[in-house]
Structures are given as structure tokens and as C-alpha cells.
Design an enzyme around this catalytic site. Structure first.
Site, short mmCIF file in Angstrom:
data_model
loop_
_atom_site.label_atom_id
_atom_site.label_comp_id
_atom_site.label_asym_id
_atom_site.label_seq_id
_atom_site.Cartn_x
_atom_site.Cartn_y
_atom_site.Cartn_z
N HIS A 187 99.39 90.10 20.98
CA HIS A 187 98.71 90.50 22.21
C HIS A 187 98.33 89.20 22.93
O HIS A 187 97.32 88.61 22.62
CB HIS A 187 97.47 91.32 21.83
CG HIS A 187 97.06 92.31 22.86
ND1 HIS A 187 97.43 93.62 22.79
CD2 HIS A 187 96.30 92.21 23.97
CE1 HIS A 187 96.90 94.30 23.81
NE2 HIS A 187 96.21 93.44 24.55
N TRP B 183 92.10 92.61 37.01
CA TRP B 183 93.39 93.27 36.76
C TRP B 183 94.17 93.34 38.07
O TRP B 183 95.26 92.79 38.18
CB TRP B 183 93.17 94.65 36.13
CG TRP B 183 93.05 94.61 34.63
CD1 TRP B 183 93.96 95.08 33.74
CD2 TRP B 183 91.98 94.07 33.85
NE1 TRP B 183 93.53 94.86 32.45
CE2 TRP B 183 92.31 94.25 32.49
CE3 TRP B 183 90.76 93.45 34.16
CZ2 TRP B 183 91.48 93.83 31.45
CZ3 TRP B 183 89.93 93.04 33.12
CH2 TRP B 183 90.29 93.23 31.79
N GLU C 251 94.92 90.67 19.45
CA GLU C 251 94.15 91.35 20.49
C GLU C 251 92.66 91.14 20.29
O GLU C 251 91.91 90.99 21.25
CB GLU C 251 94.49 92.84 20.48
CG GLU C 251 93.78 93.67 21.51
CD GLU C 251 94.24 95.12 21.50
OE1 GLU C 251 93.99 95.82 22.48
OE2 GLU C 251 94.86 95.54 20.50
N ARG D 37 102.82 99.22 19.32
CA ARG D 37 102.22 100.54 19.27
C ARG D 37 102.72 101.39 20.46
O ARG D 37 103.59 100.99 21.22
CB ARG D 37 100.70 100.44 19.27
CG ARG D 37 100.07 99.94 20.55
CD ARG D 37 98.58 99.74 20.37
NE ARG D 37 97.94 99.24 21.57
CZ ARG D 37 96.92 98.38 21.57
NH1 ARG D 37 96.46 97.89 20.43
NH2 ARG D 37 96.38 97.98 22.71
N ASP D 38 102.15 102.58 20.61
CA ASP D 38 102.57 103.50 21.66
C ASP D 38 101.93 103.11 23.00
O ASP D 38 101.18 103.87 23.60
CB ASP D 38 102.20 104.93 21.28
CG ASP D 38 100.71 105.11 20.98
OD1 ASP D 38 99.99 104.09 20.94
OD2 ASP D 38 100.28 106.26 20.80
N GLU D 39 102.26 101.91 23.47
CA GLU D 39 101.70 101.42 24.73
C GLU D 39 102.76 100.54 25.40
O GLU D 39 103.51 101.01 26.23
CB GLU D 39 100.40 100.65 24.47
CG GLU D 39 99.61 100.36 25.72
CD GLU D 39 98.17 99.96 25.40
OE1 GLU D 39 97.50 99.49 26.31
OE2 GLU D 39 97.74 100.10 24.24
#
Length: 891
Positions: A759, A527, A738, A465-467
């Protein structure tokens, strides 16, 4: 006297085999031992290094009494740039044997590229046709016999180099994605065989790539710069001792060509009618080509590439051609993967447009489904020139797909005309896992394919996808699984350098590396902890102390950032956090699980501080170790005061809370039994299923096994009901999803906004498969598997498990097989120059011959062994799982 039964093999320099373009002044050498016998340890080594051309010796270590054979640092004269060196190594073992000399080579790069890069930066991008890729060329002459030639190249954008009509090298998406504002990699190519006597042609094609193409979901472009550029330096060494240099400068010419648009997210448009012929040949008539544009030099940012490049690593043929209910013709390649499709076509007319549109899944009616791609088109268009057989592959894009919709193809579609090309960072395979359950084998396959598809120069979250961004949380939870599967040390060496370069002045860590989300998008717990977890994991898996030292400042800065955040020094209870992302106990409409965010943040604060303490101890920073050890103890106590009752109950009945408290050692010892009981009860109360998200899931099975409940770890891993790893396989998954319910039982989708089918984060369970089911682990006190721990956890629902791991010292193997009569056979192989602690599960004192001097241990008999292959067979007390506990069946 040498002994031919003792051999030095697989000599590596900086993890690589005969590398060129090394920019380390003190490179490190690794080697493996081979030969006859058990319990073999190296007792000494001797290394000699000399220049290949002159024969001048630059280092002779002499005979050094040492068992070191991994990442042994060069300690000779200063190395020269662009020089080939020969490394000779011989060793002695503890049996008094002496090996023959074994030789390998390495070649330095520019060493100080900012000073030695003499090529200019040029561009064919004049702003009038921004979408089209730039073609750049020059000619030169070779007057005499060539001994060696190297091409050093880089770009602002993605580039491909061509010499005399041949594409240079087998790397793709060069120069790779880095923090271009501070670091631009250059590549080194051996082009000796491509040069000709007389005239030669050199050229390059440059596309937007990550440098100025679309990045992220904000429709942002030109993030790093507005103009593509190329810089290349061809250095020729002649047999007569002279040298010549050809480089990019103002004499080069430029043109547009057949690549009309090229975008990572949207794909490529290629118009074969505009092909330029043999444009990189010396005799090419460059009519209509224009002068290049000069571009400001970026030499101060140049660094040599340290990771393995993206390469073609495999091919897949379509398994079927589907005509969907909506009438589309769709190729099914049988595997969700990353790369592109090679197209062949004959008999087309000039101007025919063939479109390949890529998707991961079909909808429940069997129609082509692309909503989950969001704005990413994933579409390659080929405009035919006609009259001949035509072959097309894209250049500066990649797709994540299993299914390909074909439109505009002339005539009937034949499967043989389409081939899927697999592309990823070309990491060597390290691990193999297999067991008696086909679905677990498919799970391991899904994990591997997820790693391939998301390790495309950076550890992306998804490839379709756009990521496609380098999310730090995904990387840190998966890194140990990644290292079991493949040699990822060079891959993470490059990425962690970018993490350090992107770290904010106060120590905060961006959500994604390289950071294209902005300076305000940073520092979520779990993260940002990639700054500490990843370097420490690389040290544990490879014994790489240098990488730990290089990242130590980043690790310390991250802990310092957290230390300044909370209401007190010991708690982290402020700021935004992703929490237990996608946890199934999230409130309606939320992506964040129910486990309190300050509990998660403080738990990771403690974990990162603990890793910082250990790193300081390894590196000899005694004052830091003392300071942060005291801080760690304060954090642990604060965690207990804030989140644990006096009787050991955690604040909130959440699986992830108990998992983190157990796995990070945050509970008093007397409270651990209750915590594991509470965790098991929470799983039981949820119908035997997990509720964990991105934060809790990676540690869930490990926490269970480490606290005596491997039965429940197996229950979760073998579960086929939603939510579970095998549920997605029941739905046809060939990569990790995901969302646990990316496709629901009725065939509908979880959502269209954030629903990747490749993912890899939940694939972190692969670590448990290797460390617990197969039992291959390392001793934390002897990193890099210098001392090996084999302690498999058995379950009667499996009749066998076998795994191997290519450690820095050689292949480790562990296999167990449980027969119907209760006889258990355990086989292990331990590489030379290591020792191992073996736990034979369920064994009794009379199960093991006295010669092994085995000791009774929790769960079986423990014994110490050296290198070699071993096998034990004995009666095993079978534990038959009921799904709610276990029943001991005596044999």
C-alpha cells in the site's frame, strides 16, 4: 562542419522510443546531448520530418537558435493517419560545434479513430455461460509480399489477440482500465512478421476484466456494461502499393474454451481438457463454432493508448517450500509482488486439479493467512489434460502475493516447477538510491516494489484484496516519489484524462479514478486535490506544459468546487473528509486522525489555489492568475484567523497540523520558528515518533528539513521502533504497509478488514530520500530539471549516500561520502544543456578553490556550474545525532 564529439541521442516522440500508434497531430520530440567537455549548452537545433514511404518532407524547422531539447512541438504539415515518419535532428552547442544528423521514427495511429474505425464490434457472449471467456476467429488470405501490417484492437473487457497461432504483442490487460463510458483505448501492434503468404488466421480471446467483472467491495458487477465485445482492424500495406483490410464483422465465429472463469479479484479457472488446439491457425477445423453476436459500436469513445502497457517485467524463483503447522505446502518467493505464477507439471492425470492460492503474509504460527484479502479469492485453478508436460499462466487476472499455497499437485513439489511473473505498467526506471545503511536501502526497495505492484495501468491503493482502486489521495501524495523512481509522465497522462472525464459538473472529484463508487462518493480534501497536485508535479518533473494546459480546466473546476463549499469563500469547513486518514492520534474506533478536518481542508484549499495561480502564470492566463492570486491571499489570511493564535500557536497540538501549515506556507514568517519548535516537541513528546497519517506523513520529513531540522527528519527515517518505516522492515516487510503496525511485535495483525501489506502511500518518504538525503532537486522556475539544485542534507549516522536520476536532459548524479577523519567528498554529474546550483554542506570559504566563485550560504558554500562531472573534498563539521537534537563536533 560537423563534430563527432557532439552527439544527439535518445530521440523520443511523446516520451516513447520509435513509437507506433501516436494520435497527436502535433507530437513533441525530446533528445539528449552527449559529447566531450564541461558547461555544454545547446545553442541551436534543426529538425526535419519526412514520410518514410514517399520521402515527402512535412517539416523543416530550419536552424533555430534555442536551447530547447525537451518536448519540442512538431510544427509542420498536417500528419496523415497510419503513416511512418522519420525524424532527423542535429544541434549546435555553445562551443561552436555542430553534430551529425541523428534519426528516429514515429508512426501515427488513426488520428481520428471515431471516423476511421471501420471494424464492427462483435461478441461471443450470448448470456448462457457468462463466466467463460470468449474465443473469436476468422481466416483471410495474403496474396503478395507484405511491406507493413498493423493490427488495431480494443475491447469491452480484456482481450488478447492471436495471429497464426502466435500471441500478438507483449501487452497485458488491454485495452487498459479507463472511464469506459467516455474513453476506451485502442492499441496498435506491428504484426508484419506474423503474416504468411496464402492463408492466415486471426483471433481474439475476451474476458470480463474491469469492464464487467467484480469491482470494489460492494459485490458489484457489470459496472460498465453487460456484454463483452471485441473490435479489431488489421491493415496490410503490400509491396506493390496496394492495401488490404481485415476486420471484425459478422463473418467471424465464436466458441467457448479452456478459460472457464476469469476475475481480477478471484483469479482464473483453466480447464486444459477443453483447449481448442491451434484455433487461430488458418487450417483449423472450426467444427462446432457458432456465428458471433453483433454489438453496438463504441467508436465515439475510442482513443489511442498513451501510457506504457502492462508487461512482464521480471521473474522470481521460490526461495523455499514451507510446510505450515496446519499441513499446507506453501511456496515463499521472498518478495511481496504483483503478477502471477507460471506452473509446470508432468505426469498428471486428466482431470487433476492444481490450485494456487495467493497471500502476502503468514500468521504468527506460520500458517497461510488470507483474512486481509476480504472476499478476494486470489486463486488460480488449473485442470490438467494429462499425459504431457503442461505449462499454465493466467490471462485476465493478477495477484498480490509473496506466498502461494499449492494443493492438488501430483507428486512432490519441486521449486523449479514454479516461477513468479512480475507484471506492472512498464515504466522506465529513472532513479537509483543507495546509502551505507542496509535498512534504508531495503526501504527504497520496498518503495520500488510497492510502486510496481500498484501501478498496474492505474495507481491502485492495493493489489490484493477486493479493492485495487485508483484512490486519488494515494496517487497525489506519492506522485513525486513515483517520478523519481520511474518515468511516470505517460502513466499519469492517461490517468489524469480519466480524472477530467469523471469530474462532476460542479467540479467535484470522485474518491477513485476510474470512478466505480458512485457519484455521491467524491471530493474529500487531499483526495480531490489530485486534480491540481498531479498535473503540477508532472510539469515540475518533466516540463510538460501541454499536460498542464490539458488539465487546467479540471484544476480550475476543482478549486471552483471548493470555493462554493465553505461557510465563507475562504474557508472549507463543510462536507465529508477522510482527514488525516489512519493517523495514530485518532480516537478509539476511528480511522481519521485528530487534526481538525476543516484545518486540513482549508490548508489544501490554499495549496490547490496556489498551484492554480502558478499554472495560470505558466500558461499565460493573466486574468485567472490575478483572480486566484487574490483568492489565495484571502484563504491564507482566513486560515491564520481561524487556526493560528496571535502568537503563532496552531489550533490543536497535532503533528499534521504543523506539517501542513509549514509545508504549504500558511504561516507568517515570524511564526515559522515557533511552528517548527512545536512540531519537534510534539515528536519528542511522542517518544521520538510520528503520529501522522496519510495526509501528514508525506510532508513530515520535508517540513523538518525545509525548516532546518534535518536531524529530526533523519531520526524519523532511521527509527526502527513502531511507528516508523523501518519497523515494518524489522518485521520482514518487502513492500510498504497500509498500517504502521500491520503486524504487531507479538506477530498478531492490526485487523483483518483493512490491512494491506502493499500500500504505497507511506512510501512517499522516497521523495525526501532523493531531494534531501541525496540532495537532487529541480529549480521550480526552470521545470523538468533544466536548472538543477544539488543540496544534500548530511547525517553522521550515514557514511555515504549516492543517487542518480534520469532527468529529461540526462542522468543527474549526487554522491557524498563522510570519512572517519571528517573529510567529506561530494561528487556530482550534471547533464548537458542544463545548469546547476550546488550547495556544498558544511563547507567554509577556504574549502573551495577561488576559481569556483562560491558564495557563502546557509549550511555551506553555494556555487553555480554547468554540465560535467565534479568532485570536492574538504573538512566537514560532523553533526552527531543524539536522537534528541544534535551536537556539533568540530573537525
Amino acid at each position: 562542419m560537423t563534430d563527432s564529439t557532439l552527439i544527439v541521442n535518445d530521440i523520443r516522440c511523446e516520451y516513447r522510443d520509435n513509437p507506433i500508434g501516436i494520435d497527436e497531430q502535433r507530437p513533441r520530440f525530446s533528445w539528449k546531448l552527449a559529447g566531450d567537455g564541461r558547461n555544454i549548452m545547446q545553442s541551436a537545433y534543426h529538425i526535419k520530418v519526412h514520410e518514410e514511404c514517399s520521402g515527402a518532407h512535412v517539416w523543416d524547422s530550419g536552424k533555430r537558435m534555442s536551447d530547447a531539447s525537451v518536448l519540442v512541438e512538431y510544427d509542420g504539415e498536417a500528419l496523415k493517419p497510419q503513416t511512418v515518419y522519420i525524424v532527423g535532428i542535429k544541434i549546435w552547442d555553445n562551443a561552436g560545434r555542430e553534430s551529425e544528423w541523428t534519426a528516429s521514427t514515429f508512426e501515427t495511429g488513426l488520428l481520428r479513430p471515431a471516423e476511421r474505425w471501420t471494424a464492427e464490434w462483435i461478441s461471443g457472449d450470448d448470456g448462457t455461460d457468462e463466466a467463460s471467456c470468449d474465443y473469436l476467429r476468422t481466416t483471410f488470405r495474403v496474396q503478395s509480399a507484405v511491406r507493413r501490417a498493423r493490427l488495431y484492437a480494443t475491447a469491452c473487457g480484456m482481450y488478447e489477440m492471436y495471429l497464426n497461432g502466435t500471441r500478438v504483442g507483449d501487452s497485458y490487460f488491454t485495452p487498459g482500465w479507463t472511464n469506459y463510458k467516455k474513453r476506451i483505448q485502442y492499441q496498435t501492434y506491428d504484426v508484419t512478421a506474423l503474416l504468411r503468404q496464402g492463408g492466415n488466421g486471426l483471433g481474439g480471446v475476451v474476458g470480463d476484466g474491469w469492464y464487467r467483472g467484480e469491482l470494489g467491495w460492494k459485490d458489484q458487477k457489470d459496472f460498465y456494461g453487460e456484454q463483452r465485445a471485441l473490435s479489431a482492424l488489421l491493415h496490410i500495406w503490400y509491396e506493390d502499393g496496394t492495401e488490404g483490410v481485415v476486420s471484425t464483422d459478422g463473418s467471424w465465429s465464436r466458441s467457448k474454451g479452456p478459460i472457464r472463469t476469469s476475475s481480477i479479484y478471484h483469479g482464473e479457472v483453466y480447464d486444459a481438457r477443453l483447449e481448442l488446439g491451434d484455433w487461430s491457425d488458418p487450417d483449423y477445423e472450426a467444427e462446432g463454432w457458432l456465428p458471433v453476436w453483433p454489438v453496438e459500436a463504441q467508436n465515439d469513445r475510442l482513443v489511442a493508448q498513451v501510457n506504457e502497457p502492462v508487461r512482464k517485467t521480471g521473474e522470481l524463483s521460490p526461495v523455499s517450500l514451507i510446510e505450515t503447522p496446519e499441513g499446507d505446502q506453501v511456496l515463499d518467493f521472498g518478495q511481496n509482488m504483483v503478477g502471477w505464477v507460471r506452473l509446470r507439471v508432468s505426469g498428471a492425470k486428466a482431470g487433476n486439479v492444481i490450485t494456487l492460492h495467493h497471500a502476502e503474509v503468514l500468521d504468527r504460527e506460520g500458517n497461510f493467512y488470507t483474512d486481509n484479502l476480504r472476499s478476494a479469492k486470489q486463486e488460480n485453478r488449473y485442470i490438467c489434460k494429462g499425459g504431457v508436460e503442461e505449462v499454465f499462466e493466467p490471462h485476465f487476472t493478477f495477484q498480490g502475493f509473496r506466498y502461494v499455497r499449492v494443493t492438488g499437485y501430483p507428486g512432490d513439489i519441486e521449486l523449479s516447477q514454479f516461477t513468479a511473473i512480475v507484471l506492472h505498467s512498464d515504466m522506465e526506471q529513472a532513479g537509483m538510491f543507495e546509502c551505507s545503511d542496509p535498512m534504508l536501502n531495503q526501504l527504497q526497495s520496498n518503495i520500488i516494489w510497492g510502486q510496481k505492484g500498484n501501478f498496474v495501468d492505474v495507481p491502485t491503493d492495493c493489489p490484493q484484496r477486493d479493492e485495487r482502486l485508483g484512490w486519488t489521495g494515494d496517487a497525489q501524495v506519492f506522485i513525486r516519489t513515483a517520478a523519481y523512481n520511474m518515468n511516470v509522465a505517460p502513466f499519469f497522462a492517461k490517468w489524469l484524462q480519466d480524472l477530467s472525464s469523471e469530474q462532476l459538473p460542479h467540479g467535484g472529484v470522485p474518491f477513485v479514478i476510474p470512478n466505480v463508487l458512485g457519484v455521491d462518493q467524491h471530493s474529500s480534501a487531499a483526495w480531490g486535490d489530485a486534480a491540481t497536485v498531479c498535473p503540477w508535479t508532472i510539469y515540475q518533473m518533466y516540463g510538460d506544459k501541454r499536460m498542464l494546459a490539458q488539465q487546467y480546466g479540471s484544476m480550475k473546476a476543482w478549486v471552483g468546487y471548493i470555493r462554493a463549499q465553505g461557510d465563507t469563500e475562504a474557508l472549507w469547513n463543510t462536507g465529508f473528509h477522510f482527514g488525516d486518514w489512519l493517523g495514530l492520534d485518532a480516537k478509539e474506533g476511528s480511522y481519521i486522525g485528530a487534526t481538525p478536518q476543516d484545518l486540513i481542508a482549508t490548508a489544501f484549499y490554499a495549496y490547490s489555489t496556489e498551484l492554480l495561480v502558478k499554472s495560470a502564470e505558466v500558461l499565460g492566463y493573466e486574468e485567472d492568475a490575478a483572480e486566484y492570486r487574490a483568492l489565495y491571499e484571502t484563504i491564507v489570511q482566513a486560515f491564520r484567523d481561524e487556526f493560528v493564535t496571535v502568537n503563532g500557536r496552531l489550533a490543536g497540538p497535532f503533528q499534521t497540523a504543523y506539517v501542513l501549515a509549514l509545508q504549504f506556507g500558511l504561516l507568517e514568517e515570524e511564526h515559522r520558528p515557533r511552528a517548527i519548535r512545536e512540531l519537534v516537541k510534539l515528536i519528542e513528546d511522542n517518544k521520538g515518533c510520528m503520529t501522522t497519517g496519510f495526509v501528514g506523513t508525506p510532508y513530515l520529513c520535508l517540513a523538518l528539513s525545509d525548516n532546518g531540522r534535518s536531524d529530526w527528519a533523519y531520526n524519523l527515517v532511521l527509527n526502527k521502533q513502531y511507528p516508523s518505516w523501518l519497523y515494518s522492515i524489522e518485521q520482514g516487510a518487502t513492500t510498504i504497509w497500509e498500517h504502521w503496525d500491520g503486524i504487531k511485535p507479538d506477530g498478531t495483525f492490526w485487523s483483518k478488514d483493512m490491512n494491506s501489506y502493499n500500500h504505497y502511500a507511506y512510501g512517499s518518504v522516497g521523495e525526501w530520500l532523493f531531494r534531501k538525503a541525496a540532495g537532487i532537486d529541480g529549480d521550480p522556475e526552470a521545470p523538468g530539471f533544466k536548472r538543477i539544485v544539488i543540496a544534500p542534507e548530511l547525517d553522521a549516522r550515514l557514511t555515504y549516500v549516492k543517487a542518480s536520476y534520469a532527468s529529461p536532459y540526462g542522468e543527474i548524479r549526487s554522491q557524498w561520502r563522510l570519512e572517519e577523519d571528517g573529510q567529506l567528498t561530494v561528487n556530482v554529474t550534471i547533464p548537458m544543456n542544463t545548469t546547476a546550483s550546488i550547495l556544498l554542506p558544511g563547507a567554509q570559504p577556504d574549502s573551495v578553490l577561488p576559481e569556483w566563485q562560491a558564495q557563502q550560504a546557509s549550511g555551506g558554500m553555494q556555487l553555480e556550474i554547468g554540465s560535467g562531472s565534479y568532485s570536492w573534498t574538504y573538512a566537514y563539521p560532523i553533526k552527531e545525532s543524539t536522537g534528541e537534537g544534535e551536537v556539533l563536533a568540530a573537525q
